[in-house]
Scaffold this active site. Structure first.
Site, PDB file in Angstrom:
ATOM      1  N   CYS A  67       0.824  -1.091   0.192  1.00  0.00           N
ATOM      2  CA  CYS A  67       0.205  -0.065  -0.052  1.00  0.00           C
ATOM      3  C   CYS A  67       0.965   1.224   0.208  1.00  0.00           C
ATOM      4  O   CYS A  67       2.161   1.118  -0.253  1.00  0.00           O
ATOM      5  CB  CYS A  67      -0.880  -0.066   1.122  1.00  0.00           C
ATOM      6  N   HIS A 100      14.521 -15.013  11.308  1.00  0.00           N
ATOM      7  CA  HIS A 100      14.334 -14.941  12.420  1.00  0.00           C
ATOM      8  C   HIS A 100      12.608 -15.104  12.702  1.00  0.00           C
ATOM      9  O   HIS A 100      12.444 -15.590  13.860  1.00  0.00           O
ATOM     10  CB  HIS A 100      14.924 -13.725  13.195  1.00  0.00           C
TER      11      HIS A 100
END
Length: 152
Positions: A67, A100
């Site tokens: 966006c 991670h």
């Protein structure tokens, strides 16, 4: 068989979405374009929910959501428990989001980064595996908050 990647945007990021989708197809990915289809004004939550549904229903394992700032659509995607959407603005953050956090959706802000930076983020996101190990326990807590506990 090519990996299928979903891509979605609101009107503010339509042009960047189109460029990234074309680039991904050129790289051999099967791209599921979830809209929007023009620069006509739309509501980013509707498109964020489309991405979340595609992940939750197993249509794709990973996606890219865009966006204007990346903030609104990342919030919309993250409202679904199957999604771990990371808003990034550089390749290192994209790599760490996968390594991670096992992020399965990458959020980008089309008004904040250029298309070359966006391509670098996408390349790092798609090329990086989840490291597992000590990170798995944390990802499990994201997926199931009942495993989380108050810090001591």
């Amino acid at each position: 068989m090519a990996e299928r990647i979903a891509i979605v945007s609101d009107h503010a990021a339509y042009a960047m979405k189109a460029e990234l989708a074309e680039h991904l197809r050129g790289e051999g990915y099967d791209v599921l374009d979830l809209g929007t289809t023009s620069t006509d004004s739309v509501d980013y939550p509707d498109y964020g929910y489309r991405m979340a549904r595609a992940i939750a229903e197993g249509e794709v394992e990973r996606g890219i959501a865009l966006c204007g700032s990346g903030i609104g659509i990342s919030i919309a995607v993250n409202r679904h428990p199957h999604c771990r959407c990371a808003l990034v603005s550089d390749g290192l953050a994209a790599r760490l989001a996968r390594e991670h956090n096992d992020a399965n959706v990458l959020a980008l802000g089309a008004r904040l980064i250029g298309v070359e930076t966006a391509r670098d983020c996408v390349a790092n996101f798609l090329a990086t595996p989840f490291a597992g190990g000590r990170h798995q326990r944390r990802v499990d807590k994201l997926t199931n908050p009942d495993f989380a506990k108050e810090p001591a």
